[in-house]
Design a protein around this motif. Structure first.
Motif, PDB file in Angstrom:
ATOM      1  N   ARG A  79      43.919  16.555  34.712  1.00  0.00           N
ATOM      2  CA  ARG A  79      42.527  16.921  34.503  1.00  0.00           C
ATOM      3  C   ARG A  79      41.802  17.170  35.820  1.00  0.00           C
ATOM      4  NH1 ARG A  79      41.749  12.423  29.830  1.00  0.00           N
ATOM      5  NH2 ARG A  79      43.997  12.256  30.094  1.00  0.00           N
ATOM      6  N   LYS A  80      40.816  18.060  35.761  1.00  0.00           N
ATOM      7  CA  LYS A  80      40.011  18.359  36.936  1.00  0.00           C
ATOM      8  C   LYS A  80      38.599  18.738  36.507  1.00  0.00           C
ATOM      9  CE  LYS A  80      39.540  21.400  40.956  1.00  0.00           C
ATOM     10  NZ  LYS A  80      40.077  22.575  41.689  1.00  0.00           N
ATOM     11  N   ALA A  81      37.608  18.190  37.191  1.00  0.00           N
ATOM     12  CA  ALA A  81      36.221  18.617  37.010  1.00  0.00           C
ATOM     13  C   ALA A  81      36.028  19.906  37.800  1.00  0.00           C
ATOM     14  CB  ALA A  81      35.260  17.536  37.482  1.00  0.00           C
ATOM     15  N   ILE A  82      35.897  21.024  37.107  1.00  0.00           N
ATOM     16  CA  ILE A  82      35.824  22.309  37.802  1.00  0.00           C
ATOM     17  C   ILE A  82      34.382  22.722  38.115  1.00  0.00           C
ATOM     18  CG2 ILE A  82      38.059  23.134  36.986  1.00  0.00           C
ATOM     19  CD1 ILE A  82      35.059  24.590  35.346  1.00  0.00           C
ATOM     20  N   TRP A  83      33.393  21.991  37.526  1.00  0.00           N
ATOM     21  CA  TRP A  83      31.988  22.328  37.794  1.00  0.00           C
ATOM     22  C   TRP A  83      31.106  21.143  37.449  1.00  0.00           C
ATOM     23  CZ3 TRP A  83      27.611  22.928  34.582  1.00  0.00           C
ATOM     24  CH2 TRP A  83      26.517  23.584  35.174  1.00  0.00           C
ATOM     25  N   ARG A  84      30.109  20.905  38.284  1.00  0.00           N
ATOM     26  CA  ARG A  84      29.093  19.895  38.015  1.00  0.00           C
ATOM     27  C   ARG A  84      27.729  20.551  38.062  1.00  0.00           C
ATOM     28  NH1 ARG A  84      33.086  17.224  40.860  1.00  0.00           N
ATOM     29  NH2 ARG A  84      33.848  15.277  39.905  1.00  0.00           N
ATOM     30  N   ALA A  85      26.866  20.189  37.133  1.00  0.00           N
ATOM     31  CA  ALA A  85      25.533  20.780  37.073  1.00  0.00           C
ATOM     32  C   ALA A  85      24.761  20.502  38.350  1.00  0.00           C
ATOM     33  CB  ALA A  85      24.782  20.230  35.867  1.00  0.00           C
ATOM     34  N   PRO A  86      23.963  21.456  38.790  1.00  0.00           N
ATOM     35  CA  PRO A  86      23.158  21.236  39.989  1.00  0.00           C
ATOM     36  C   PRO A  86      22.067  20.188  39.737  1.00  0.00           C
ATOM     37  CG  PRO A  86      22.523  23.279  38.919  1.00  0.00           C
ATOM     38  CD  PRO A  86      23.745  22.789  38.204  1.00  0.00           C
ATOM     39  N   ALA A  87      21.484  19.692  40.802  1.00  0.00           N
ATOM     40  CA  ALA A  87      20.460  18.656  40.692  1.00  0.00           C
ATOM     41  C   ALA A  87      19.173  19.178  40.070  1.00  0.00           C
ATOM     42  CB  ALA A  87      20.172  18.064  42.065  1.00  0.00           C
ATOM     43  N   SER A  88      18.949  20.473  40.155  1.00  0.00           N
ATOM     44  CA  SER A  88      17.740  21.072  39.585  1.00  0.00           C
ATOM     45  C   SER A  88      18.064  22.480  39.115  1.00  0.00           C
ATOM     46  CB  SER A  88      16.605  21.094  40.616  1.00  0.00           C
ATOM     47  OG  SER A  88      16.983  21.883  41.733  1.00  0.00           O
ATOM     48  N   GLY A  89      17.154  23.059  38.350  1.00  0.00           N
ATOM     49  CA  GLY A  89      17.350  24.419  37.870  1.00  0.00           C
ATOM     50  C   GLY A  89      17.556  24.473  36.370  1.00  0.00           C
ATOM     51  N   TRP A  90      17.722  25.699  35.871  1.00  0.00           N
ATOM     52  CA  TRP A  90      17.784  25.911  34.422  1.00  0.00           C
ATOM     53  C   TRP A  90      18.969  25.209  33.779  1.00  0.00           C
ATOM     54  CZ3 TRP A  90      21.730  27.887  31.532  1.00  0.00           C
ATOM     55  CH2 TRP A  90      22.771  28.535  32.210  1.00  0.00           C
ATOM     56  N   ASN A  91      20.066  24.999  34.519  1.00  0.00           N
ATOM     57  CA  ASN A  91      21.304  24.434  33.965  1.00  0.00           C
ATOM     58  C   ASN A  91      21.606  23.051  34.517  1.00  0.00           C
ATOM     59  OD1 ASN A  91      21.820  25.300  36.548  1.00  0.00           O
ATOM     60  ND2 ASN A  91      23.749  26.345  36.060  1.00  0.00           N
ATOM     61  N   SER A  92      20.582  22.286  34.827  1.00  0.00           N
ATOM     62  CA  SER A  92      20.783  20.975  35.464  1.00  0.00           C
ATOM     63  C   SER A  92      21.046  19.848  34.473  1.00  0.00           C
ATOM     64  CB  SER A  92      19.563  20.623  36.325  1.00  0.00           C
ATOM     65  OG  SER A  92      18.376  20.639  35.551  1.00  0.00           O
ATOM     66  N   ASN A  93      20.887  20.104  33.174  1.00  0.00           N
ATOM     67  CA  ASN A  93      21.064  19.047  32.173  1.00  0.00           C
ATOM     68  C   ASN A  93      21.647  19.613  30.876  1.00  0.00           C
ATOM     69  OD1 ASN A  93      19.805  16.332  33.093  1.00  0.00           O
ATOM     70  ND2 ASN A  93      18.299  17.864  33.742  1.00  0.00           N
ATOM     71  N   CYS A  94      22.007  18.675  29.996  1.00  0.00           N
ATOM     72  CA  CYS A  94      22.387  19.030  28.611  1.00  0.00           C
ATOM     73  C   CYS A  94      23.502  20.072  28.574  1.00  0.00           C
ATOM     74  CB  CYS A  94      21.184  19.531  27.824  1.00  0.00           C
ATOM     75  SG  CYS A  94      19.737  18.466  27.920  1.00  0.00           S
ATOM     76  N   VAL A  95      24.600  19.798  29.275  1.00  0.00           N
ATOM     77  CA  VAL A  95      25.742  20.717  29.298  1.00  0.00           C
ATOM     78  C   VAL A  95      26.549  20.520  28.019  1.00  0.00           C
ATOM     79  CG1 VAL A  95      27.831  21.392  30.530  1.00  0.00           C
ATOM     80  CG2 VAL A  95      25.796  20.679  31.808  1.00  0.00           C
ATOM     81  N   TRP A  96      26.636  21.571  27.203  1.00  0.00           N
ATOM     82  CA  TRP A  96      27.263  21.483  25.880  1.00  0.00           C
ATOM     83  C   TRP A  96      28.381  22.514  25.713  1.00  0.00           C
ATOM     84  CZ3 TRP A  96      22.279  21.828  22.344  1.00  0.00           C
ATOM     85  CH2 TRP A  96      21.502  20.665  22.519  1.00  0.00           C
ATOM     86  N   ALA A  97      29.382  22.119  24.949  1.00  0.00           N
ATOM     87  CA  ALA A  97      30.373  23.000  24.317  1.00  0.00           C
ATOM     88  C   ALA A  97      30.925  24.110  25.212  1.00  0.00           C
ATOM     89  CB  ALA A  97      29.773  23.616  23.038  1.00  0.00           C
ATOM     90  N   PRO A  98      31.518  23.790  26.359  1.00  0.00           N
ATOM     91  CA  PRO A  98      32.089  24.845  27.207  1.00  0.00           C
ATOM     92  C   PRO A  98      33.391  25.407  26.623  1.00  0.00           C
ATOM     93  CG  PRO A  98      32.627  22.700  28.116  1.00  0.00           C
ATOM     94  CD  PRO A  98      31.715  22.442  26.946  1.00  0.00           C
TER      95      PRO A  98
END
Length: 360
Positions: A79-98
Motif C-alpha cells: 500500500r501507498k498513500a499517493i496523495w494527501r489533501a492540502p491544508a487549505s483550498g477547495w479540496n482540503s477536506n471530505c475526500v470521498w470515493a476515489p
C-alpha cells in the motif's frame, strides 16, 4: 460516502463488535486455500481494477488517497498513500470515493472533496495524474472538473461526487452523481450525469442528465439518491450500475442503466433503459452499494466488489464484500443474491494456482 445532516449524524458514533466461532485447525487450513468468506476487509466505496496480473485497489483514508496492489483479488497487498489533501483550498477536506483508471499511459484518480463539512454542500470532483505508468509513481494535481451547466463561468460549478470514466467506440466519457443546481443543504436529491471528455482531465461540452430517482424501487425514503455509477462493459454492451435509496439505510440497493443501441449516442437519455433493482440486500446482508467489477486471475470469471452496512442501525459503518456473477440469456448481468457473511465462497478462478506457483 455521502453524509446526511440531521439526527442521522448522531448515529455514526455507535460502535459495532464482531465475533467468530472457532473451528478445527485442520479444517481452517484446508478452507484457507480453497475458499474465503465475506466481508474481506473494512471500508466503503470499493474501487478495484485489474491491470495485467495485478489488482489495484483505491480508497480514501481520512483526507488521503491510498492505493494497494496485489496479485490476489481477495487480499490487499503493498500500500501507498499517493496523495494527501492540502491544508487549505477547495479540496482540503471530505475526500470521498476515489477511483483510479489507466488511460493513455497514465493513471488518473477521480475523487470528491470539499473545503469543509458538515453540511456537505461543497463537494466537487478533482483529478490526479501519475507521472509514469506505475500506479505507485508521484501524482500531479490536475485541478477541479467543471460539472455545471455553464463552463464559461467557473463560479457556477455544481456539487459533484462519485465520478467514473470509461471508453466506448473510441471516446472517453465521465459519469457522476450531482445536483441539478447548487444548494445550501446536503439534504438534496442526487442525479446521474454523463459528459464526453476532451481528455482525462477536461470535460467536453455540457453535462447531460441521465437518470433521476423516479422509480418506486429507488424512492420512498427521506432523501432520493442516484449515486455511485460504475460502467460495466460486456460483449459490446454498455451498462451503468448505480446505487439508489439512502446510503445510511438497509434499503440502499443497485439499479442499472442499459445502453439500448451501443452504436448510438451515449449522450441521448432516450438511448438508455432503466432496470432495477438488480442487486440488493437481504435479511443477512444490509444495504449493498457502490460496486466495481473485475475479472478473476485467469480471466474466466466476473466478480462484483461492493460494500454493505455492518448492522441495520442507520449509519455509515460498512465493510467490503465480493462474489462472482454471471450473465443472463439476454446479455444482461445476473448478480444473484448477496452472500451472507461467514459463508464460504470458492476463491476466484486461478487464485489458488497463482498462490501455489508463488510459494513454490
Amino acid at each position: 460516502m455521502k453524509k446526511y445532516i440531521g439526527t442521522v449524524l448522531l448515529l455514526m458514533a455507535l460502535s459495532f463488535a464482531c465475533s467468530s466461532e472457532s473451528v478445527d485447525d485442520s479444517e481452517t487450513n484446508t478452507q484457507a486455500r480453497t475458499t474465503f468468506a465475506n466481508p474481506v476487509w473494512d471500508g466503503a466505496d470499493p474501487w478495484m481494477v485489474k491491470q495485467g496480473d495485478e489488482y489495484i485497489y483505491c480508497y480514501s483514508q481520512g483526507n488521503s488517497i491510498i492505493l494497494s496492489r496485489s496479485k490476489f483479488l481477495t487480499q490487499l497487498g503493498e500500500r501507498k498513500a499517493i496523495w494527501r489533501a492540502p491544508a487549505s483550498g477547495w479540496n482540503s477536506n471530505c475526500v470521498w470515493a476515489p477511483e483510479v483508471h489507466f488511460v493513455d499511459g497514465h493513471w488518473y484518480v477521480y475523487y470528491a472533496a470539499g473545503v469543509s463539512g458538515p453540511p456537505f454542500i461543497h463537494q466537487r470532483t478533482g483529478v490526479l495524474r501519475s507521472e509514469t505508468d506505475d500506479p505507485f509513481s508521484n501524482y500531479e494535481d490536475m485541478g477541479m472538473l467543471y460539472t455545471g451547466d455553464n463552463p464559461d463561468d467557473p463560479s457556477s460549478n455544481v456539487w459533484a461526487i462519485d465520478m467514473t470514466v470509461f471508453e466506448h467506440n473510441g471516446k472517453l466519457y465521465a459519469v457522476w452523481s450531482g445536483w441539478l443546481e447548487q444548494m445550501d443543504t446536503d439534504a438534496t436529491p442526487q442525479h446521474l450525469f454523463i459528459q464526453e471528455m476532451e481528455n482525462p482531465w477536461t470535460l467536453k461540452g455540457t453535462r447531460v442528465s441521465l437518470s433521476s430517482p423516479e422509480e418506486s424501487w429507488e424512492t420512498g425514503g427521506p432523501l432520493n439518491l442516484n449515486e455511485g455509477p460504475e460502467a460495466l462493459l460486456h460483449n459490446g454492451q454498455v451498462f451503468i450500475i448505480y446505487s439508489c435509496r439512502e446510503s445510511w439505510l438497509v434499503e440502499y440497493r443497485q439499479g442499472m442503466l442499459q445502453l439500448s443501441n451501443p452504436n448510438g449516442n451515449l449522450l441521448d437519455p432516450s438511448n438508455w433503459q432503466k432496470h432495477g433493482p438488480v442487486f440488493e440486500g437481504n435479511d443477512k446482508v444490509y444495504g449493498v452499494g457502490h460496486c466495481s467489477f473485475v475479472k478473476s486471475p485467469d480471466n474466466t470469471e466476473d466478480w462484483i466488489i461492493y460494500h454493505s452496512k455492518k448492522s441495520t442501525t442507520p449509519g455509515w459503518e460498512r465493510n467490503i464484500r465480493m462474489q462472482p456473477f454471471g450473465w443472463k440469456a439476454d446479455g444482461t448481468p445476473d448478480f444473484g443474491t448477496a452472500v451472507p457473511g461467514g459463508k464460504e465462497i470458492p476463491r476466484p478462478s486461478g487464485e489458488l494456482e497463482l498462490e501455489e506457483s508463488i510459494n513454490d
